[in-house]
Design an enzyme around this catalytic site. Structure first.
Site, mmCIF file in Angstrom:
data_model
loop_
_atom_site.group_PDB
_atom_site.id
_atom_site.type_symbol
_atom_site.label_atom_id
_atom_site.label_comp_id
_atom_site.label_asym_id
_atom_site.label_seq_id
_atom_site.Cartn_x
_atom_site.Cartn_y
_atom_site.Cartn_z
ATOM 1 C CE LYS A 96 63.299 43.001 41.331
ATOM 2 N NZ LYS A 96 64.355 42.496 42.273
ATOM 3 C CB CYS A 117 57.431 30.620 51.802
ATOM 4 S SG CYS A 117 56.858 29.652 50.423
HETATM 5 P P1 NAD Z 1 62.058 40.305 49.772
HETATM 6 O O1 NAD Z 1 60.687 40.760 50.115
HETATM 7 O O2 NAD Z 1 63.220 40.958 50.420
HETATM 8 O O3 NAD Z 1 62.307 40.462 48.197
HETATM 9 C C1 NAD Z 1 61.397 39.992 47.239
HETATM 10 C C2 NAD Z 1 61.491 40.870 45.995
HETATM 11 O O4 NAD Z 1 61.115 42.206 46.324
HETATM 12 C C3 NAD Z 1 62.891 40.922 45.404
HETATM 13 O O5 NAD Z 1 62.794 40.831 43.997
HETATM 14 C C4 NAD Z 1 63.392 42.295 45.834
HETATM 15 O O6 NAD Z 1 64.292 42.864 44.921
HETATM 16 C C5 NAD Z 1 62.144 43.115 45.918
HETATM 17 N N1 NAD Z 1 62.231 44.175 46.923
HETATM 18 C C6 NAD Z 1 63.048 44.204 48.010
HETATM 19 N N2 NAD Z 1 62.834 45.322 48.716
HETATM 20 C C7 NAD Z 1 61.857 46.013 48.086
HETATM 21 C C8 NAD Z 1 61.192 47.251 48.358
HETATM 22 N N3 NAD Z 1 61.477 47.975 49.427
HETATM 23 N N4 NAD Z 1 60.234 47.649 47.499
HETATM 24 C C9 NAD Z 1 59.915 46.904 46.431
HETATM 25 N N5 NAD Z 1 60.516 45.735 46.130
HETATM 26 C C10 NAD Z 1 61.468 45.289 46.955
HETATM 27 O O7 NAD Z 1 62.066 38.723 50.016
HETATM 28 P P2 NAD Z 1 63.300 37.736 50.001
HETATM 29 O O8 NAD Z 1 64.137 37.963 51.207
HETATM 30 O O9 NAD Z 1 63.947 37.721 48.664
HETATM 31 O O10 NAD Z 1 62.537 36.327 50.137
HETATM 32 C C11 NAD Z 1 62.179 35.779 51.374
HETATM 33 C C12 NAD Z 1 60.740 36.089 51.718
HETATM 34 O O11 NAD Z 1 59.876 35.601 50.695
HETATM 35 C C13 NAD Z 1 60.290 35.378 52.984
HETATM 36 O O12 NAD Z 1 59.471 36.247 53.724
HETATM 37 C C14 NAD Z 1 59.496 34.190 52.463
HETATM 38 O O13 NAD Z 1 58.532 33.676 53.347
HETATM 39 C C15 NAD Z 1 58.846 34.794 51.268
HETATM 40 N N6 NAD Z 1 58.413 33.777 50.324
HETATM 41 C C16 NAD Z 1 57.081 33.562 50.190
HETATM 42 C C17 NAD Z 1 56.612 32.582 49.332
HETATM 43 C C18 NAD Z 1 55.147 32.347 49.154
HETATM 44 O O14 NAD Z 1 54.769 31.754 48.163
HETATM 45 N N7 NAD Z 1 54.294 32.779 50.073
HETATM 46 C C19 NAD Z 1 57.530 31.835 48.587
HETATM 47 C C20 NAD Z 1 58.888 32.079 48.748
HETATM 48 C C21 NAD Z 1 59.323 33.072 49.615
#
Ligand code: NAD
Length: 502
Positions: free
Chosen positions: A173, A281
């Site tokens: 997803k 990240c």
């Molecule tokens: P996000 O949390 O908005 O989304 C991530 C996923 O969760 C997406 O697939 C999205 O559709 C889903 N999602 C969104 N809202 C949701 C909800 N309310 N309930 C369930 N699922 C939901 O993150 P983003 O903006 O796509 O990515 C950026 C974030 O990811 C930053 O905080 C970054 O630091 C983090 N990140 C972390 C790593 C790591 O390995 N630690 C790597 C890359 C990115």
């Protein structure tokens, strides 16, 4: 308008007539395609196809599974230009950076090509009289991955590369903001000889995520995204009896000791803080110079280096970074700069209100440098995820170790120094999961494992490497006794105490 369909059972699934989500081109601020947001019924179709395909795939010997991975790698390499262009147009990162995104994912596919070796179990001959013990790693069955927008090629490949190679079916997803590359990867996997139903893509938002977390036939879920959602996914998935790893946000610090090569530090920092518009990240958005003199010298060198940065559209070969992902995210970043100002920090270089000539509707944020940030400020404690570098001055080494150690996030950290002892002490003591020594972005290579600490990761196992193999498999241990059949070693005797090997 182009539609990015779900990819189920080896083909496009166009049955859904429900909600849709706009996919933008952040360079122009315009809608360029649409993606359907799937629901539980759609997921059911994917699970049914996965259930049908998985036993045969698990029974395929690991060498043959590895061959599919080899072929997949070849096809992705052949499609690199197309993938990079597709990725940049939805994400906004510059083309060279998109190629890096694909390549870092391919590194994990290369690791997965070695799966026959990595899956060899353990064996003890003669653990007791006539008794041998061996263990095997078996696939979980159906795994799922929920991925963020910022690495739409690498992070899906971290997950499915390993999960599929060990014998699982995988349902991905991806982020609804840039779903075309993950969708294309599933097509290429099929072309590489992967069976239908082994790699599927379901699009969606919270509704689809919840359906995945609640589905009784999905045994393992890997999530990467922001921390609050990671925590939610972890709790809900575990409550449903699944194995879950959920990586979250970050606020990585770069510690600069007085003896560091400051020209090199400035080159490293500008790349690590502003590359990909800070939407990584493992970006380095906080720099901690140790001592006032180091801070002043560093600031004097940073200002011209930041002034020289070129912000441009993602197809501009000369640009250091492109637009951020959405209009809301641009606003959020600018709000954080305003918060820092309100909190008393000094805005040394201000990227607010930046517009790119000819692309006035694109979501660009200028590079920003903020000095005199202190640990009590909200703008320090929270993740900004934009082209913003904050300077937090430390008096001494102890204070510099304490800052990242006490921060709520613990993804990555870097130290810049020529002093081997100080670097060694720092690496051993800092309360953070990934450490760089004169390496600004310490993302481990594919055969090691990626994962942070504290609010940067929920769950016990990291991504890829042997940790990834552990996550996507379960261990079975067999204790086998083959008596000689001559009745000489008391096989017929009952025992009512716990057996021991003594
Ligand atoms: P996000 O949390 O908005 O989304 C991530 C996923 O969760 C997406 O697939 C999205 O559709 C889903 N999602 C969104 N809202 C949701 C909800 N309310 N309930 C369930 N699922 C939901 O993150 P983003 O903006 O796509 O990515 C950026 C974030 O990811 C930053 O905080 C970054 O630091 C983090 N990140 C972390 C790593 C790591 O390995 N630690 C790597 C890359 C990115």
């Amino acid at each position: 308008m182009r539609i990015v369909d779900h990819f189920i059972a080896g083909g496009a699934d166009t049955k859904s007539d429900g909600r849709m989500h706009d996919i933008f081109d952040p360079n122009q601020g315009e809608v360029q395609a649409r993606v359907p947001l799937g629901d539980a019924a759609l997921l059911e179709r994917a699970v049914a196809a996965a259930k049908e395909a998985q036993p045969g795939w698990a029974a395929t010997n690991p060498q043959r599974r590895a061959r599919v991975m080899f072929e997949f790698k070849r096809l992705v390499e052949g499609d690199m230009d197309n993938l990079a262009q597709m990725l940049s147009s939805e994400h906004g990162k510059v083309i060279a950076d998109s190629r890096g995104d694909v390549q870092r994912g391919l590194d994990v596919i290369e690791f997965a090509c070695g799966i026959p070796h990595a899956l060899k179990g353990e064996y003890t001959q003669g653990a007791g009289p006539g008794i041998d013990v061996y263990s095997m790693r078996q696939p979980l069955g159906i795994g799922a991955g929920i991925t963020p927008f910022n690495f739409p090629a690498m992070i899906p490949m971290w997950m499915f590369g390993v999960s599929i190679a060990v014998g699982n079916a995988f349902i991905l997803k991806p982020s609804e903001r840039d779903p075309s590359v993950p969708r294309r990867l599933a097509e290429l996997f099929l072309e590489a000889g992967g069976p239908e139903g082994i790699l599927q893509v379901v699009h969606g938002d919270k509704e689809m995520v919840d359906a995945i977390l609640d589905h009784p036939d999905i045994a393992g879920v890997s999530f990467v995204g922001s921390s609050d959602i990671a925590h939610y996914v972890y709790k809900r998935g575990v409550a449903a009896g699944k194995r879950v790893q959920a990586m979250g946000g970050a606020k990585n610090h770069g510690i600069v000791l007085p003896d560091a090569d400051l020209d090199q530090v400035v080159a490293d920092l500008t790349g690590a803080a502003f590359g990909s518009a800070g939407e990584r990240c493992m970006a380095l958005p906080v720099v901690v110079p140790v001592g006032e003199d180091t801070a002043e010298r560093l600031k004097d060198k940073l200002i011209p280096a930041i002034d020289a940065l070129r912000v441009g559209i993602s197809t501009d070969d000369e640009a250091h970074y492109g637009p951020v992902v959405t209009a809301e995210h641009k606003q959020r970043i600018e709000n954080w700069i305003a918060t820092a100002e309100r909190e008393g920090a000094d805005i040394v270089v201000d990227g607010r209100g930046f517009t790119l000539q000819g692309h006035e509707n694109g979501w660009f944020v200028g590079p920003t440098l903020i000095d005199n940030v202190t640990p009590d400020m909200e703008s320090y404690r929270e993740e900004i995820f934009g082209p913003v570098l904050q300077i937090v001055r430390a008096r001494d080494f102890e204070e510099a170790v304490a800052l990242p150690s006490k921060h709520q996030y613990g993804n990555g950290v870097a130290i810049f120094t020529r002093n081997g002892h100080a670097a060694r002490e720092f690496a051993a003591r800092v309360n953070v999961g990934m450490v760089g020594i004169n390496v600004p972005i310490p993302v481990p290579v594919a055969y090691h494992s990626f994962g942070g600490w504290k609010r940067s990761a929920f769950g016990d196992t990291n991504q890829h490497g042997m940790e990834g193999i552990k996550f996507w498999t379960k261990v079975k241990t067999v204790t086998a006794r083959w008596p000689d059949g001559l009745g000489g070693d008391g096989e017929l005797a009952n025992t009512f105490v716990i057996p021991t090997m003594g």
